[in-house]
Design a protein around this motif. Structure first.
Motif, PDB file in Angstrom:
ATOM      1  N   TYR A  33      27.712  -4.025  -5.938  1.00  0.00           N
ATOM      2  CA  TYR A  33      27.786  -3.801  -4.632  1.00  0.00           C
ATOM      3  C   TYR A  33      26.276  -3.257  -3.958  1.00  0.00           C
ATOM      4  CZ  TYR A  33      28.474   0.058  -0.824  1.00  0.00           C
ATOM      5  OH  TYR A  33      28.476   0.748   0.187  1.00  0.00           O
ATOM      6  N   LYS A  36      25.811  -3.612   2.969  1.00  0.00           N
ATOM      7  CA  LYS A  36      26.866  -3.177   3.425  1.00  0.00           C
ATOM      8  C   LYS A  36      26.808  -3.378   5.185  1.00  0.00           C
ATOM      9  CE  LYS A  36      26.179   1.763   3.417  1.00  0.00           C
ATOM     10  NZ  LYS A  36      26.518   2.935   2.952  1.00  0.00           N
ATOM     11  N   SER A 125      28.430  10.556  -6.428  1.00  0.00           N
ATOM     12  CA  SER A 125      29.092  10.284  -5.082  1.00  0.00           C
ATOM     13  C   SER A 125      30.548   9.700  -5.442  1.00  0.00           C
ATOM     14  CB  SER A 125      28.419   9.659  -4.058  1.00  0.00           C
ATOM     15  OG  SER A 125      27.967   8.470  -4.584  1.00  0.00           O
ATOM     16  N   SER A 174      32.046   7.165   0.079  1.00  0.00           N
ATOM     17  CA  SER A 174      30.952   6.231  -0.370  1.00  0.00           C
ATOM     18  C   SER A 174      31.435   5.115  -1.013  1.00  0.00           C
ATOM     19  CB  SER A 174      30.351   7.172  -1.496  1.00  0.00           C
ATOM     20  OG  SER A 174      29.428   6.492  -2.698  1.00  0.00           O
ATOM     21  N   GLY A 175      30.701   4.201  -0.814  1.00  0.00           N
ATOM     22  CA  GLY A 175      31.291   2.641  -1.109  1.00  0.00           C
ATOM     23  C   GLY A 175      31.834   2.650  -2.415  1.00  0.00           C
ATOM     24  N   ARG A 179      36.495   2.482  -5.856  1.00  0.00           N
ATOM     25  CA  ARG A 179      36.622   1.960  -7.350  1.00  0.00           C
ATOM     26  C   ARG A 179      36.947   2.969  -8.336  1.00  0.00           C
ATOM     27  NH1 ARG A 179      31.395  -1.525  -7.000  1.00  0.00           N
ATOM     28  NH2 ARG A 179      30.940   0.482  -8.104  1.00  0.00           N
ATOM     29  N   THR A 233      22.229   4.994   0.325  1.00  0.00           N
ATOM     30  CA  THR A 233      22.486   4.273   1.912  1.00  0.00           C
ATOM     31  C   THR A 233      20.991   3.421   2.132  1.00  0.00           C
ATOM     32  OG1 THR A 233      23.629   6.222   2.246  1.00  0.00           O
ATOM     33  CG2 THR A 233      22.961   4.993   4.262  1.00  0.00           C
ATOM     34  N   ASP A 323      22.377   1.082 -12.772  1.00  0.00           N
ATOM     35  CA  ASP A 323      22.460   1.533 -11.471  1.00  0.00           C
ATOM     36  C   ASP A 323      21.077   1.408 -10.661  1.00  0.00           C
ATOM     37  OD1 ASP A 323      25.024   1.783 -11.042  1.00  0.00           O
ATOM     38  OD2 ASP A 323      25.192   4.025 -11.721  1.00  0.00           O
TER      39      ASP A 323
HETATM   40  C1  DP6 Z   1      24.009   0.178  -7.323  1.00  0.00           C
HETATM   41  O1  DP6 Z   1      28.488   3.662  -3.373  1.00  0.00           O
HETATM   42  O2  DP6 Z   1      26.466   4.723  -3.999  1.00  0.00           O
HETATM   43  O3  DP6 Z   1      25.609   1.645  -7.687  1.00  0.00           O
HETATM   44  O4  DP6 Z   1      28.240   3.319   0.107  1.00  0.00           O
HETATM   45  O5  DP6 Z   1      26.020   4.301   0.571  1.00  0.00           O
HETATM   46  O6  DP6 Z   1      27.532   5.564  -0.999  1.00  0.00           O
HETATM   47  P1  DP6 Z   1      27.092   4.130  -0.435  1.00  0.00           P
HETATM   48  O7  DP6 Z   1      26.640   3.523  -1.773  1.00  0.00           O
HETATM   49  P2  DP6 Z   1      27.069   3.718  -3.210  1.00  0.00           P
HETATM   50  O8  DP6 Z   1      26.324   2.297  -3.801  1.00  0.00           O
HETATM   51  C2  DP6 Z   1      26.490   2.076  -5.203  1.00  0.00           C
HETATM   52  C3  DP6 Z   1      25.489   0.920  -5.603  1.00  0.00           C
HETATM   53  C4  DP6 Z   1      25.475   0.649  -7.007  1.00  0.00           C
HETATM   54  C5  DP6 Z   1      26.340  -0.786  -7.333  1.00  0.00           C
HETATM   55  C6  DP6 Z   1      27.914  -0.248  -7.415  1.00  0.00           C
HETATM   56  O9  DP6 Z   1      28.055   0.757  -7.884  1.00  0.00           O
HETATM   57  O10 DP6 Z   1      28.289  -1.297  -7.136  1.00  0.00           O
END
Ligand code: DP6
Length: 371
Positions: A33, A36, A125, A174-175, A179, A233, A323
């Motif tokens: 991910y 956003k 997070s 947090s996105g 999961r 973010t 990550d």
């Molecule tokens: C690179 O969930 O930490 O880990 O929604 O802004 O809190 P926010 O972001 P976050 O982004 C994680 C990004 C990643 C890839 C992933 O876990 O899919």
């Protein structure tokens, strides 16, 4: 945008005070991910392994208050007051208030701790926000208990709603946290490959998964334990006006589609190719954004090259993902664990800060604790 489905009916119970506790794991994305839209809606679908050992344990104490005009809460990490955590939680409370109308009627004490060192560079997070969302859902459940019809069917539907709303709320914190409610493979983000997938919450991957992926191992090599150079973010925002953004979002859809037969057949070589490409693409997006960042460290590259050489020499199925930081997640099947772990200890740990690493594996999700 309000999702009617998650706005509760009027609560039937009144509760003066109480305490709930959840432990919730971190997760590691295979398809990432990154990017956003408004309201924490992902630009592309992602899929992750839920972890087992890297967890946040959060107790939420609550008591009724008179003044209902503001949120009132205190946050403690390892027993120490953490006022710098408050703005993020305040934002979260604002976002979820419409779905949890009791929030301004109680004052809260949030007591949290992680099983991994806070300064390990591992994002807390996902585990932290999912644990908090689950605690809030437990309170909502107590407030609405008498609404719950008895009987096995209703009970199971109710459980599904509980997890879905917990994931929905966690996403607003947090996105990636959406999961972390369940395991062991979770998909978030609407796509054509996975039926029932949604931008609003994570769902359990619903298709056949080969035994090769059962108990998959994740050894996290802590290359750099410092503060993140780019907060997630800020990172996600780099995808606005990014020259390769649209192709990247399309590629994530394609990769999820390609992963389905790989997960079913247990084709580890194809799996490795796909997840390593995802990891490097994530970092390529950061290197090609404006402003641009390099989040890998020299030791990250040393480790990656060592992994590639060892794989070529032994034919073992060792692989890596990353990550948004310098740490390396080394992924491998359980039945190759002894040889690979020996290699990690002999060859890779030297590249970790103070020799620190964490052994984890795929897990089944969060648990409520009685304490
Ligand atoms: C690179 O969930 O930490 O880990 O929604 O802004 O809190 P926010 O972001 P976050 O982004 C994680 C990004 C990643 C890839 C992933 O876990 O899919």
């Amino acid at each position: 945008m309000t999702e009617q489905k998650f706005i509760p009916r009027k609560y039937t119970n009144t509760i003066e005070s109480g305490k709930v506790t959840w432990e919730s794991p971190s997760n590691i994305a295979l398809v990432k991910y990154w990017g956003k839209k408004k309201d924490q809606i992902p630009e592309n679908p992602s899929i992750s392994f839920t972890l087992n050992n890297c967890k946040t344990i959060t107790s939420l104490s609550f008591s009724k208050k008179e003044n209902t005009s503001d949120f009132e809460f205190e946050v403690f990490l390892d027993g120490e007051k953490k006022d710098d955590f408050k703005p993020k939680i305040e934002t979260f409370f604002k976002r979820v208030e419409v779905y949890l109308p009791f929030l301004k009627y109680y004052k809260f004490k949030i007591d949290t701790k992680n099983t991994f060192p806070h300064s390990s560079g591992i994002a807390s997070s996902a585990s932290g926000m999912s644990a908090l969302a689950l605690c809030l859902m437990s309170i909502e459940k107590q407030l609405s208990e008498s609404n719950v019809a008895s009987g096995a069917v209703e009970a199971s539907l109710n459980n599904e709603y509980f997890n879905q709303k917990a994931s929905f709320l966690a996403r607003l914190g947090s996105g990636s946290a959406c999961r972390s409610i369940e395991g062991d493979l979770i998909v978030w983000g609407k796509n054509k490959t996975v039926e029932g997938s949604s931008d609003l919450f994570g769902i359990k991957y619903p298709y056949k998964v080969h035994d090769n992926f059962k108990n998959y191992q994740d050894t996290i090599l802590l290359v750099d334990k410092g503060e993140k150079q780019v907060s997630s973010t800020v990172g996600h925002n780099l995808m606005f006006n990014h020259p390769y953004a649209q192709n990247r979002f399309n590629q994530a859809h394609d990769n999820l589609d390609a992963l389905k037969p790989i997960l079913e057949s247990g084709n580890l070589d194809a799996f490795i190719q796909l997840i390593e490409s995802e990891a490097l693409t994530l970092h390529a997006m950061m290197m090609t954004s404006m402003p641009y960042f390099i989040l890998m460290k020299p030791n990250t590259l040393e480790i990656i090259n060592k992994i590639w050489t060892f794989r070529a020499e032994t034919g073992l199925h060792i692989s890596f993902t990353l990550d948004a930081g310098a740490n390396v997640h080394v992924l491998y099947p359980k039945n190759e664990a002894s040889k690979i772990l020996e290699f990690i200890k002999n060859e890779l740990v030297a590249y970790c800060q103070n020799g620190h690493y964490i052994c984890d594996q795929i897990g089944l999700g969060a648990n409520q604790l009685t304490m």
